[in-house]
Design a protein around this motif. Structure first.
Motif, PDB file in Angstrom:
ATOM      1  N   VAL A  50       2.716 -28.223   3.080  1.00  0.00           N
ATOM      2  CA  VAL A  50       2.633 -27.423   1.847  1.00  0.00           C
ATOM      3  C   VAL A  50       1.430 -27.863   1.012  1.00  0.00           C
ATOM      4  N   ALA A  51       1.223 -29.175   0.872  1.00  0.00           N
ATOM      5  CA  ALA A  51       0.114 -29.706   0.082  1.00  0.00           C
ATOM      6  C   ALA A  51      -1.235 -29.307   0.684  1.00  0.00           C
ATOM      7  N   ILE A  52      -1.346 -29.363   2.013  1.00  0.00           N
ATOM      8  CA  ILE A  52      -2.605 -29.013   2.686  1.00  0.00           C
ATOM      9  C   ILE A  52      -2.930 -27.536   2.505  1.00  0.00           C
ATOM     10  N   ILE A  53      -1.933 -26.680   2.714  1.00  0.00           N
ATOM     11  CA  ILE A  53      -2.141 -25.234   2.547  1.00  0.00           C
ATOM     12  C   ILE A  53      -2.498 -24.915   1.102  1.00  0.00           C
ATOM     13  N   ASN A  54      -1.792 -25.547   0.175  1.00  0.00           N
ATOM     14  CA  ASN A  54      -2.068 -25.340  -1.254  1.00  0.00           C
ATOM     15  C   ASN A  54      -3.490 -25.779  -1.602  1.00  0.00           C
ATOM     16  N   ALA A  55      -3.918 -26.914  -1.056  1.00  0.00           N
ATOM     17  CA  ALA A  55      -5.266 -27.430  -1.324  1.00  0.00           C
ATOM     18  C   ALA A  55      -6.330 -26.462  -0.810  1.00  0.00           C
ATOM     19  N   ILE A  56      -6.106 -25.896   0.372  1.00  0.00           N
ATOM     20  CA  ILE A  56      -7.069 -24.940   0.946  1.00  0.00           C
ATOM     21  C   ILE A  56      -7.162 -23.691   0.069  1.00  0.00           C
ATOM     22  N   LEU A  57      -6.017 -23.175  -0.343  1.00  0.00           N
ATOM     23  CA  LEU A  57      -5.998 -21.964  -1.167  1.00  0.00           C
ATOM     24  C   LEU A  57      -6.654 -22.204  -2.525  1.00  0.00           C
ATOM     25  N   ILE A  58      -6.529 -23.424  -3.034  1.00  0.00           N
ATOM     26  CA  ILE A  58      -7.100 -23.746  -4.340  1.00  0.00           C
ATOM     27  C   ILE A  58      -8.616 -23.925  -4.273  1.00  0.00           C
ATOM     28  N   VAL A  59      -9.103 -24.514  -3.185  1.00  0.00           N
ATOM     29  CA  VAL A  59     -10.519 -24.851  -3.117  1.00  0.00           C
ATOM     30  C   VAL A  59     -11.397 -23.620  -2.861  1.00  0.00           C
ATOM     31  N   LEU A  60     -10.841 -22.567  -2.298  1.00  0.00           N
ATOM     32  CA  LEU A  60     -11.633 -21.366  -2.013  1.00  0.00           C
ATOM     33  C   LEU A  60     -12.274 -20.764  -3.267  1.00  0.00           C
ATOM     34  N   PRO A  61     -11.548 -20.668  -4.407  1.00  0.00           N
ATOM     35  CA  PRO A  61     -12.196 -20.159  -5.619  1.00  0.00           C
ATOM     36  C   PRO A  61     -13.374 -21.016  -6.078  1.00  0.00           C
ATOM     37  N   THR A  62     -13.352 -22.321  -5.747  1.00  0.00           N
ATOM     38  CA  THR A  62     -14.473 -23.195  -6.093  1.00  0.00           C
ATOM     39  C   THR A  62     -15.738 -22.728  -5.390  1.00  0.00           C
ATOM     40  N   PHE A  63     -15.601 -22.367  -4.114  1.00  0.00           N
ATOM     41  CA  PHE A  63     -16.749 -21.868  -3.359  1.00  0.00           C
ATOM     42  C   PHE A  63     -17.329 -20.618  -4.027  1.00  0.00           C
ATOM     43  N   ILE A  64     -16.434 -19.720  -4.441  1.00  0.00           N
ATOM     44  CA  ILE A  64     -16.876 -18.467  -5.063  1.00  0.00           C
ATOM     45  C   ILE A  64     -17.602 -18.733  -6.373  1.00  0.00           C
ATOM     46  N   LEU A  65     -17.026 -19.592  -7.208  1.00  0.00           N
ATOM     47  CA  LEU A  65     -17.619 -19.883  -8.516  1.00  0.00           C
ATOM     48  C   LEU A  65     -18.977 -20.563  -8.376  1.00  0.00           C
ATOM     49  N   LYS A  66     -19.073 -21.549  -7.488  1.00  0.00           N
ATOM     50  CA  LYS A  66     -20.345 -22.257  -7.308  1.00  0.00           C
ATOM     51  C   LYS A  66     -21.387 -21.357  -6.648  1.00  0.00           C
ATOM     52  N   TYR A  67     -20.933 -20.386  -5.892  1.00  0.00           N
ATOM     53  CA  TYR A  67     -21.840 -19.397  -5.299  1.00  0.00           C
ATOM     54  C   TYR A  67     -22.380 -18.451  -6.370  1.00  0.00           C
ATOM     55  N   ASN A  68     -21.556 -18.153  -7.369  1.00  0.00           N
ATOM     56  CA  ASN A  68     -21.948 -17.201  -8.408  1.00  0.00           C
ATOM     57  C   ASN A  68     -22.753 -17.828  -9.549  1.00  0.00           C
ATOM     58  N   ILE A  69     -22.533 -19.108  -9.841  1.00  0.00           N
ATOM     59  CA  ILE A  69     -23.178 -19.741 -10.990  1.00  0.00           C
ATOM     60  C   ILE A  69     -24.706 -19.634 -10.961  1.00  0.00           C
ATOM     61  N   PRO A  70     -25.392 -19.911  -9.840  1.00  0.00           N
ATOM     62  CA  PRO A  70     -26.862 -19.763  -9.834  1.00  0.00           C
ATOM     63  C   PRO A  70     -27.308 -18.340 -10.159  1.00  0.00           C
ATOM     64  N   LYS A  71     -26.563 -17.356  -9.687  1.00  0.00           N
ATOM     65  CA  LYS A  71     -26.894 -15.960  -9.964  1.00  0.00           C
ATOM     66  C   LYS A  71     -26.695 -15.639 -11.451  1.00  0.00           C
ATOM     67  N   LEU A  72     -25.663 -16.217 -12.039  1.00  0.00           N
ATOM     68  CA  LEU A  72     -25.417 -16.011 -13.465  1.00  0.00           C
ATOM     69  C   LEU A  72     -26.505 -16.669 -14.316  1.00  0.00           C
ATOM     70  N   LYS A  73     -26.931 -17.855 -13.903  1.00  0.00           N
ATOM     71  CA  LYS A  73     -27.998 -18.547 -14.629  1.00  0.00           C
ATOM     72  C   LYS A  73     -29.298 -17.750 -14.552  1.00  0.00           C
ATOM     73  N   MET A  74     -29.565 -17.162 -13.403  1.00  0.00           N
ATOM     74  CA  MET A  74     -30.761 -16.333 -13.246  1.00  0.00           C
ATOM     75  C   MET A  74     -30.666 -15.090 -14.130  1.00  0.00           C
ATOM     76  N   LEU A  75     -29.481 -14.486 -14.166  1.00  0.00           N
ATOM     77  CA  LEU A  75     -29.263 -13.311 -15.008  1.00  0.00           C
ATOM     78  C   LEU A  75     -29.465 -13.666 -16.476  1.00  0.00           C
ATOM     79  N   TYR A  76     -28.978 -14.841 -16.876  1.00  0.00           N
ATOM     80  CA  TYR A  76     -29.139 -15.293 -18.257  1.00  0.00           C
ATOM     81  C   TYR A  76     -30.620 -15.409 -18.622  1.00  0.00           C
ATOM     82  N   GLU A  77     -31.403 -15.977 -17.721  1.00  0.00           N
ATOM     83  CA  GLU A  77     -32.837 -16.140 -17.974  1.00  0.00           C
ATOM     84  C   GLU A  77     -33.548 -14.794 -18.060  1.00  0.00           C
ATOM     85  N   ILE A  78     -33.168 -13.857 -17.217  1.00  0.00           N
ATOM     86  CA  ILE A  78     -33.758 -12.516 -17.259  1.00  0.00           C
ATOM     87  C   ILE A  78     -33.454 -11.858 -18.596  1.00  0.00           C
TER      88      ILE A  78
END
Length: 205
Positions: free
Chosen positions: A160-188
């Protein structure tokens, strides 16, 4: 959200059924069902506590330029390799708890909005990055280890802990993938605002 619910339901059922069939503790079948449900509930509680505590961290710590929030080139290649862009919309977004959803850009040309988005993304990274480690606290929910011996922490709690950890960490990938794009948008947006201000100043001369 539906995909996550299916994963949780199916994995919970598999864990319970495997334990019922193997009967590692020589207990009635319903013991394993109840313990599986208890472990899943404990995982939700731990996740909620980590989220509440994480959301109360000082805003000044949530600087998108800090290393923890900045994805390296290798990291970005990893996100592209696992095709984050294709499956990110299937991962549930719980921004409603803070009245700010991060599943889509509503006002991309407004830097006040982009700044808030970056702030919430940073909070999300912190919460989802540390939650997987705390997921393993649910192993302590196996009450029988305190009065003797038990395998429930291993046969139920650990999966249960392993499955929960996997499901939780996936949003981290999405957020860190989006942050550089957001920073670029902010600068524009910032440069566009500066240009407009300059043009307005020249027109007012």
């Amino acid at each position: 959200m539906l995909l996550y619910l299916l994963v949780i339901f199916i994995s919970t059922a598999i864990i319970a059924v495997v334990n019922i069939l193997t009967n590692p503790m020589n207990e009635p079948w319903y013991y394993y069902l109840l313990m599986t449900l208890a472990m899943v509930a404990a995982a939700f509680v731990v996740d909620a506590i980590v989220a509440i505590i994480g959301r109360r961290l000082p805003k000044k710590w949530m600087d998108p330029n800090k290393k923890i929030f900045t994805a390296s080139k290798k990291e970005m290649k990893f996100y592209e390799k696992i095709k984050v862009q294709k499956w990110k919309d299937k991962v549930p977004e719980l921004g409603g708890f803070t009245d700010f959803h991060k599943n889509k850009l509503v006002d991309p040309w407004n830097n006040a909005y982009v700044s808030r988005y970056l702030l919430e993304a940073c909070y999300g990274v912190v919460i989802h990055l540390f939650s997987p480690f705390f997921s393993f606290l649910i192993l302590l929910a196996d009450y029988k280890i305190y009065s003797g011996w038990s395998w429930t922490w291993l046969t139920i709690g650990l999966p249960v802990a392993i499955i929960n950890a996997i499901l939780i960490v996936l949003p981290t990938f999405i957020l860190k993938y989006n942050i550089p794009k957001l920073k670029m948008l902010y600068e524009i947006n910032r440069k566009n605002e500066e240009r407009k201000a300059k043009q307005q100043a020249e027109e007012n001369k």
